[in-house]
Every structure is written in C-alpha cells, then in structure tokens.
Design a protein around this motif. Sequence first.
Motif, PDB file in Angstrom:
ATOM      1  N   ASP A  53      10.125  -6.688  -9.459  1.00 35.48           N
ATOM      2  CA  ASP A  53       8.596  -7.430  -9.991  1.00 35.48           C
ATOM      3  C   ASP A  53       7.596  -7.383  -9.120  1.00 35.48           C
ATOM      4  O   ASP A  53       6.439  -7.310  -9.918  1.00 35.48           O
ATOM      5  N   GLU A  54       7.912  -7.503  -7.872  1.00 42.39           N
ATOM      6  CA  GLU A  54       6.383  -7.681  -7.044  1.00 42.39           C
ATOM      7  C   GLU A  54       5.812  -6.236  -7.041  1.00 42.39           C
ATOM      8  O   GLU A  54       4.569  -6.189  -6.994  1.00 42.39           O
ATOM      9  N   THR A  55       6.560  -5.260  -7.080  1.00 44.18           N
ATOM     10  CA  THR A  55       5.658  -3.951  -7.102  1.00 44.18           C
ATOM     11  C   THR A  55       5.354  -3.688  -8.550  1.00 44.18           C
ATOM     12  O   THR A  55       3.803  -3.038  -8.518  1.00 44.18           O
ATOM     13  N   ALA A  56       5.947  -3.840  -9.628  1.00 49.42           N
ATOM     14  CA  ALA A  56       5.620  -3.858 -10.653  1.00 49.42           C
ATOM     15  C   ALA A  56       4.126  -4.605 -11.050  1.00 49.42           C
ATOM     16  O   ALA A  56       2.872  -4.140 -11.713  1.00 49.42           O
ATOM     17  N   ARG A  57       4.066  -5.534 -10.512  1.00 55.09           N
ATOM     18  CA  ARG A  57       2.924  -6.495 -10.715  1.00 55.09           C
ATOM     19  C   ARG A  57       1.692  -5.930  -9.515  1.00 55.09           C
ATOM     20  O   ARG A  57       0.481  -5.875 -10.363  1.00 55.09           O
ATOM     21  N   THR A  61      -1.844  -4.336 -11.546  1.00 51.75           N
ATOM     22  CA  THR A  61      -3.208  -5.157 -11.211  1.00 51.75           C
ATOM     23  C   THR A  61      -4.056  -3.981 -10.631  1.00 51.75           C
ATOM     24  O   THR A  61      -5.171  -4.081 -10.806  1.00 51.75           O
ATOM     25  N   ASP A  62      -3.666  -3.365  -9.517  1.00 49.72           N
ATOM     26  CA  ASP A  62      -4.522  -2.258  -8.706  1.00 49.72           C
ATOM     27  C   ASP A  62      -4.109  -0.942  -8.897  1.00 49.72           C
ATOM     28  O   ASP A  62      -4.826  -0.269  -8.236  1.00 49.72           O
ATOM     29  N   GLY A  63      -3.073  -0.611  -9.642  1.00 53.05           N
ATOM     30  CA  GLY A  63      -2.953   0.856  -9.876  1.00 53.05           C
ATOM     31  C   GLY A  63      -2.165   1.441  -8.686  1.00 53.05           C
ATOM     32  O   GLY A  63      -1.681   0.861  -7.849  1.00 53.05           O
ATOM     33  N   ILE A  64      -2.234   2.834  -8.677  1.00 55.61           N
ATOM     34  CA  ILE A  64      -1.773   3.351  -7.387  1.00 55.61           C
ATOM     35  C   ILE A  64      -3.110   4.284  -6.406  1.00 55.61           C
ATOM     36  O   ILE A  64      -3.785   4.736  -6.994  1.00 55.61           O
ATOM     37  N   ASP A  81       6.647  -1.756 -15.237  1.00 50.88           N
ATOM     38  CA  ASP A  81       7.856  -2.678 -15.769  1.00 50.88           C
ATOM     39  C   ASP A  81       8.866  -2.700 -15.014  1.00 50.88           C
ATOM     40  O   ASP A  81       9.007  -1.769 -14.099  1.00 50.88           O
ATOM     41  N   THR A  82       9.803  -3.517 -15.285  1.00 53.85           N
ATOM     42  CA  THR A  82      11.194  -3.527 -14.580  1.00 53.85           C
ATOM     43  C   THR A  82      12.036  -2.735 -15.038  1.00 53.85           C
ATOM     44  O   THR A  82      13.074  -2.542 -14.548  1.00 53.85           O
ATOM     45  N   PRO A 153       2.953  -1.458  -1.409  1.00 53.60           N
ATOM     46  CA  PRO A 153       3.252  -1.304  -3.035  1.00 53.60           C
ATOM     47  C   PRO A 153       1.964  -0.788  -3.581  1.00 53.60           C
ATOM     48  O   PRO A 153       0.843  -1.443  -3.412  1.00 53.60           O
ATOM     49  N   GLY A 154       1.903   0.598  -4.087  1.00 59.73           N
ATOM     50  CA  GLY A 154       0.793   0.886  -4.862  1.00 59.73           C
ATOM     51  C   GLY A 154      -0.093   1.735  -3.953  1.00 59.73           C
ATOM     52  O   GLY A 154      -1.204   2.203  -4.322  1.00 59.73           O
TER      53      GLY A 154
END
Length: 341
Positions: A53-57, A61-64, A81-82, A153-154
């Motif tokens: 969930d945290e990484t997907a959000r 939001t910010d892309g990679i 997505d999860t 994340p990202g």
Amino acid sequence: MTKDQSKEQSKEQADERTEERSTVAVLGPGGVGGLLAALVARAGHRVICLAGDETARALRTDGIRVRSGRFGDFTAAVEADTELREPVDACLITVKHTALDAALERVRPEVLGDGLLVPFLNGVEHPATLRARYGAARVAPAVIRVESTRTAPGVVEHGSPFAEIDLTGESVPRGRLDALAGVLAATGPTGPTVRVQDDEAATLWAKMSFLAPFALLTTRYGVALGEVRTRHREELTALVAETAAVSRACGAPADPAVALARYDAFPPDTKSSMQRDAEAGRPLELDAIGGALLRAADGHGVAVPVARGLVRELEEPEEPEEPEEPEEPEEPEEPEGNRRH
C-alpha cells in the motif's frame, strides 16, 4: 508538404505508437524493477507497478524518480496497485527469492491471461516453479546485469555504466520474445542492451557461474570484491572452478579463466546484493544461489567442497565467543610442616 499533410502524418505516427504501446506490470518496483518500470514508461508504454500500500501510494503520487549517469535524471509517471487486476502483455518479476511466494499472490494466473511472466531472479530453479503455476508457454526467464538501488519508495539510483538483459524461454514462441525485447530496449540508444538467447540453461548458468562465487565469498567474509580477489584469491579460484564444473554438467559451457578476468575488471569496492542484505539484516538468498548450486552438483555427481563449506558457514554463522569465566584463585597450600593431619 502542406500544413494539413503534416498534421495527417503526425496523426498517423501517433496512431502507430498507440498500436505499438504495450502494457507491462512490474512486481516489486525496487532497485531493478523501479529502473525497468521507469525506462519502459519513459518509452511510452503503460506500466503498472505492483507493491504494498505505502509504495503504491507513493508511485501513484510522485512516479518513479531515476538518477543515472547513463540514462540521465528523470521522473516517469506509472500506475500502481497492490495486485494485478487485468491482463497485461508482460509481468516483470523483480522481487528477491525470499519474498517470491508472498509476492506471487499479487499476480493470479487467471488474471494474467496470456501475458508473459518474466522473472529477473537469481538462481536457476525458479523457472520450473513458475511454469507449474502459470504454464510453460507464459514463462520467459531473464537475467540482468546492473547495479541499481532503491533509496526510498519511487526513488532509484542506477550506479553502473551498463544495464544488460538476456531474455530467453524454451517454451515461448520466438516472436513473443523478440517483441518483449523491443519493449525493454525501446528507450533508444541509451536504453538497456537486450539480447534474446536460444539456450535457456546456458543463459541462466552464465549468470549463476559469476554470481555464486561473488555472493558467497563477499558475504562470508564481509568484504568487497577487491579484497576477495586479493586476500582470498586461492579460495575464489577454487570456487570458480567448482561452479564452472557444475555449469558444464548442466549443459552450459563455462570458462573459469573468463570468470576470473571479469572479477578482476570490476571496481574493487563492488559488493554483492547478498552481502548488502547481510549488512542490513535482511534474509539472504542463500538457498536460491548456494543451495541451488549444491543441489545441481549433487544431481550430477560433481564434487564442490569449497562451495559446500561456504554454504554451511553462512547457514550457521559463528556465535561470538563468550568471555571465559575467571578461574577461582587456588588457596595457597600450607608448608609441609604446618599441615594439620
């Protein structure tokens, strides 16, 4: 060319790009997966990252964000997505072996459809496991040579001046492999070098023959490659010879001299991913690398005493020695003449 003709040509080119656009899922957008997801998305393909969930959000939001000397610094928008909720053209598996079983719950076979499953995993045993679950015609193993790290994340830092992918799949039609190779390399001249290989065993063992000595020795001694190839040269040479013998027994040619030359060419501060996991207190891919090597050796009757010893030592790390209890001082004996009887 008139203005109307120019507009028409631009529309046709846009339509062609839309028709050629693929949908690629990336299971585990970490150092390797995040880099591949960003490059494929930058090339104009649709990318769906599968993570917690945290990484997907964060990705939604910010892309990679990628920092790379070779590919440049850029941010790529991706979906996240999860779990996989629709068929895709390909799903890249870029998690560690230690997280594979749990991660595969995000990609149900009935949802994947006819898409290719592309494992970028260390070791040689995973294709059989994935084929049993998803079907032989959908599994296209790949190996990647790259140094890339997820710092948040990202956020991905690509540190090596190269990114090389070998794609194979003994049960996958060659046309599908070629099409996927085009997607993975579609970032132009600065994209990854992608090769389609006919011999799956040779492709997987080519990486295993290099990775096993590197991972086992750097992790066992807790030092970078430079110290391994100097202070532990004799052990490295013996282990490379053992691994090459197992590789040849599995039908994959391997030359110990070539492997040693490759180690000597790497920067001395190079660390293996297994060593980094050990330093961070994360689970090790010991069974996928060392364990698989020993099982293959046993299956073909190849003696591998150095590899066996290293795996045993890594399975059972030495306990720190407890300080010895100080001995009780002995009472001085009385002189013979003063003893009581």
